[in-house]
Design a protein around this motif. Sequence first.
Motif, PDB file in Angstrom:
ATOM      1  N   ALA A   1     -19.407  -1.639  34.450  1.00 47.87           N
ATOM      2  CA  ALA A   1     -19.473  -1.416  33.004  1.00 47.87           C
ATOM      3  C   ALA A   1     -18.064  -1.436  32.447  1.00 47.87           C
ATOM      4  O   ALA A   1     -17.185  -0.734  32.956  1.00 47.87           O
ATOM      5  CB  ALA A   1     -20.155  -0.085  32.691  1.00 47.87           C
ATOM      6  N   ASN A   2     -17.864  -2.252  31.407  1.00 50.99           N
ATOM      7  CA  ASN A   2     -16.549  -2.367  30.774  1.00 50.99           C
ATOM      8  C   ASN A   2     -16.687  -2.230  29.273  1.00 50.99           C
ATOM      9  O   ASN A   2     -17.562  -2.864  28.657  1.00 50.99           O
ATOM     10  CB  ASN A   2     -15.904  -3.727  31.077  1.00 50.99           C
ATOM     11  N   ARG A   3     -15.804  -1.450  28.696  1.00 58.52           N
ATOM     12  CA  ARG A   3     -15.746  -1.339  27.240  1.00 58.52           C
ATOM     13  C   ARG A   3     -14.289  -1.519  26.802  1.00 58.52           C
ATOM     14  O   ARG A   3     -13.387  -0.862  27.325  1.00 58.52           O
ATOM     15  CB  ARG A   3     -16.280   0.016  26.782  1.00 58.52           C
ATOM     16  N   VAL A   4     -14.059  -2.437  25.847  1.00 54.61           N
ATOM     17  CA  VAL A   4     -12.713  -2.737  25.362  1.00 54.61           C
ATOM     18  C   VAL A   4     -12.722  -2.620  23.837  1.00 54.61           C
ATOM     19  O   VAL A   4     -13.539  -3.258  23.162  1.00 54.61           O
ATOM     20  CB  VAL A   4     -12.255  -4.150  25.777  1.00 54.61           C
ATOM     21  N   ALA A   5     -11.808  -1.819  23.290  1.00 55.58           N
ATOM     22  CA  ALA A   5     -11.713  -1.652  21.845  1.00 55.58           C
ATOM     23  C   ALA A   5     -10.263  -1.818  21.396  1.00 55.58           C
ATOM     24  O   ALA A   5      -9.361  -1.177  21.939  1.00 55.58           O
ATOM     25  CB  ALA A   5     -12.228  -0.280  21.419  1.00 55.58           C
ATOM     26  N   ASP A   6     -10.056  -2.687  20.411  1.00 58.05           N
ATOM     27  CA  ASP A   6      -8.740  -2.898  19.803  1.00 58.05           C
ATOM     28  C   ASP A   6      -8.897  -2.707  18.304  1.00 58.05           C
ATOM     29  O   ASP A   6      -9.519  -3.526  17.621  1.00 58.05           O
ATOM     30  CB  ASP A   6      -8.227  -4.302  20.126  1.00 58.05           C
ATOM     31  N   ILE A   7      -8.333  -1.610  17.799  1.00 59.78           N
ATOM     32  CA  ILE A   7      -8.523  -1.213  16.405  1.00 59.78           C
ATOM     33  C   ILE A   7      -7.160  -1.149  15.711  1.00 59.78           C
ATOM     34  O   ILE A   7      -6.258  -0.448  16.179  1.00 59.78           O
ATOM     35  CB  ILE A   7      -9.228   0.152  16.316  1.00 59.78           C
ATOM     36  N   GLN A   8      -7.033  -1.878  14.594  1.00 59.19           N
ATOM     37  CA  GLN A   8      -5.781  -1.898  13.842  1.00 59.19           C
ATOM     38  C   GLN A   8      -6.083  -1.621  12.377  1.00 59.19           C
ATOM     39  O   GLN A   8      -6.935  -2.281  11.775  1.00 59.19           O
ATOM     40  CB  GLN A   8      -5.090  -3.262  13.978  1.00 59.19           C
ATOM     41  N   THR A   9      -5.361  -0.654  11.801  1.00 59.80           N
ATOM     42  CA  THR A   9      -5.549  -0.320  10.392  1.00 59.80           C
ATOM     43  C   THR A   9      -4.195  -0.290   9.683  1.00 59.80           C
ATOM     44  O   THR A   9      -3.203   0.202  10.226  1.00 59.80           O
ATOM     45  CB  THR A   9      -6.234   1.049  10.214  1.00 59.80           C
ATOM     46  N   TYR A  10      -4.179  -0.819   8.457  1.00 62.57           N
ATOM     47  CA  TYR A  10      -2.969  -0.863   7.630  1.00 62.57           C
ATOM     48  C   TYR A  10      -3.345  -0.384   6.228  1.00 62.57           C
ATOM     49  O   TYR A  10      -4.217  -0.975   5.582  1.00 62.57           O
ATOM     50  CB  TYR A  10      -2.398  -2.283   7.566  1.00 62.57           C
ATOM     51  N   ASN A  11      -2.686   0.675   5.778  1.00 59.79           N
ATOM     52  CA  ASN A  11      -3.002   1.290   4.493  1.00 59.79           C
ATOM     53  C   ASN A  11      -1.696   1.585   3.762  1.00 59.79           C
ATOM     54  O   ASN A  11      -0.964   2.507   4.120  1.00 59.79           O
ATOM     55  CB  ASN A  11      -3.813   2.571   4.719  1.00 59.79           C
ATOM     56  N   ASN A  12      -1.392   0.790   2.716  1.00 60.24           N
ATOM     57  CA  ASN A  12      -0.127   0.941   1.997  1.00 60.24           C
ATOM     58  C   ASN A  12      -0.360   0.850   0.497  1.00 60.24           C
ATOM     59  O   ASN A  12      -1.156   0.025   0.025  1.00 60.24           O
ATOM     60  CB  ASN A  12       0.861  -0.162   2.422  1.00 60.24           C
ATOM     61  N   GLY A  13       0.336   1.707  -0.240  1.00 63.82           N
ATOM     62  CA  GLY A  13       0.215   1.700  -1.696  1.00 63.82           C
ATOM     63  C   GLY A  13       1.513   2.112  -2.363  1.00 63.82           C
ATOM     64  O   GLY A  13       2.371   2.758  -1.758  1.00 63.82           O
ATOM     65  N   ALA A  14       1.677   1.716  -3.640  1.00 63.73           N
ATOM     66  CA  ALA A  14       2.891   2.054  -4.396  1.00 63.73           C
ATOM     67  C   ALA A  14       2.538   2.324  -5.841  1.00 63.73           C
ATOM     68  O   ALA A  14       1.658   1.676  -6.421  1.00 63.73           O
ATOM     69  CB  ALA A  14       3.907   0.923  -4.290  1.00 63.73           C
ATOM     70  N   ALA A  15       3.236   3.299  -6.430  1.00 65.61           N
ATOM     71  CA  ALA A  15       3.082   3.643  -7.843  1.00 65.61           C
ATOM     72  C   ALA A  15       4.454   3.601  -8.504  1.00 65.61           C
ATOM     73  O   ALA A  15       5.418   4.177  -7.996  1.00 65.61           O
ATOM     74  CB  ALA A  15       2.454   5.034  -7.999  1.00 65.61           C
ATOM     75  N   VAL A  16       4.553   2.899  -9.653  1.00 65.91           N
ATOM     76  CA  VAL A  16       5.828   2.745 -10.370  1.00 65.91           C
ATOM     77  C   VAL A  16       5.597   3.082 -11.832  1.00 65.91           C
ATOM     78  O   VAL A  16       4.660   2.564 -12.464  1.00 65.91           O
ATOM     79  CB  VAL A  16       6.372   1.303 -10.237  1.00 65.91           C
ATOM     80  N   SER A  17       6.452   3.947 -12.379  1.00 66.48           N
ATOM     81  CA  SER A  17       6.339   4.311 -13.790  1.00 66.48           C
ATOM     82  C   SER A  17       7.708   4.238 -14.452  1.00 66.48           C
ATOM     83  O   SER A  17       8.746   4.408 -13.807  1.00 66.48           O
ATOM     84  CB  SER A  17       5.759   5.728 -13.932  1.00 66.48           C
ATOM     85  N   GLY A  18       7.700   3.964 -15.768  1.00 66.09           N
ATOM     86  CA  GLY A  18       8.960   3.902 -16.502  1.00 66.09           C
ATOM     87  C   GLY A  18       8.780   4.371 -17.926  1.00 66.09           C
ATOM     88  O   GLY A  18       7.757   4.120 -18.558  1.00 66.09           O
ATOM     89  N   GLY A  19       9.763   5.078 -18.441  1.00 65.69           N
ATOM     90  CA  GLY A  19       9.730   5.574 -19.812  1.00 65.69           C
ATOM     91  C   GLY A  19      10.753   6.684 -19.969  1.00 65.69           C
ATOM     92  O   GLY A  19      11.446   7.073 -19.017  1.00 65.69           O
ATOM     93  N   GLU A  20      10.855   7.202 -21.193  1.00 63.47           N
ATOM     94  CA  GLU A  20      11.789   8.311 -21.409  1.00 63.47           C
ATOM     95  C   GLU A  20      11.415   9.485 -20.508  1.00 63.47           C
ATOM     96  O   GLU A  20      12.267  10.145 -19.926  1.00 63.47           O
ATOM     97  CB  GLU A  20      11.749   8.738 -22.876  1.00 63.47           C
TER      98      GLU A  20
END
Length: 308
Positions: free
Chosen positions: A155-174
Motif C-alpha cells: 500500500a502506497n500513498r503519496v501527497a504533494d500539497i502546495q498553497t500560495y496565499n498573498n495579498g496587498a492593501a495600499v491607501s493614499g490621502g491626507e
Amino acid sequence: NTINGKTSAEVNNTNINSIGDLTGINNSANVFVNAYDKVDMQSHIGTLSVGGAATIGAGIAAAVDVNNINRETTAKIVGVAGTDLNKNIVNGYNIDVNALGETDITITESGLAVGAGASGGGAVIGSVSVNHFTGLTNAMVNGIISNAHQLNIEANRVADIQTYNNGAAVSGGEIAGAIGVGVTYVKDESSTSANLNNSSIERIGSVAGSTVSVQADNKSSISTEAGSGALAIGLGGAVGTSIGVANMNNTASATISNTIIGENNSFDNVDVEADNLLSSNFTNWAAGGGLGGIGVGVGVNTVNSGVS
C-alpha cells in the motif's frame, strides 16, 4: 471544491488456479490485483478592488478558497472464513496486491485593494484558504489458502500539497489607513495499511528468491506560503498580518496476523515494513508601511504520526 470517491480492485470468495497439480503453476501463472487512484487539482483565485474619489476613497477586497478532498483506494483478495475450499484457494507463481493513492494539489490566492482620496483613503484586503485532505489506502489479503513463489502486498500513498496565499492593501490621502490579512490552513490526514490475515501461504518449488512481503508507505509533503502587505501613504498607519497553519496526521501500518507461512517449505524471505515520511515547509511574510507600520507573521506546524 469538494472531491469524494473510492477506487477499488477486489477478488472476493473466488478460487484462482485451484488445480490439484501445482507443477502447472509456473512463472507465467500470476495473479495481479492493482488499484490506482490519483487526484490532480489546481485552484486559482484572484481579487482586485480600487476605490478613488475627490474627497475619500476606499477599496475592499476579499478572497476565500475552501477545498475538501476525501479519497479511498483499496486492493484486496478475500476468501471465505474457515476452510471452505470452494471459495478461498488462490494459487500463483507471483501474487501481487497493490494499492496506490496519489494526491497532487496546487492552490493560489492573490488580492489587491487600493483606496485613495484627497482627504483620506482606506484599503482592506483579506484572503483565506482552508484545505482538508483525507486519504485511506489499504492492500489486504485475508482468509485464503495459497501456494506461491512470491506474495507481495503493498500500500502506497503519496501527497504533494502546495498553497500560495498573498495579498496587498495600499491607501493614499491626507489621512490614510491600510489593513492586510492572510490566513492559510492545511490539514492532511491519511491511513495507509497493508495486511495479511487469517491465511495459509505455502511456497511453490525451490527456486531462490521466494518471498512474502507486506509493505505500507506514506509520503506527505506540504509547502505553504502566506503573505500580507499593507501600505498607507499619508498620516495614518498600516497593518499586515499573515497566519499559516499546517496539521499533519498520518499513519502507516503493515501487519501479518493469524497466518501460517511456509509450514512445509519455508520461504527465503518474509518482510514486513512500514514507512511514514512527512515534510512541511513554511514561507511566511508580513509587512506594514506608513507613518505607523506593523507587520506580523505567524506559522504553526503540528504533526501527529504513527508507524506500526
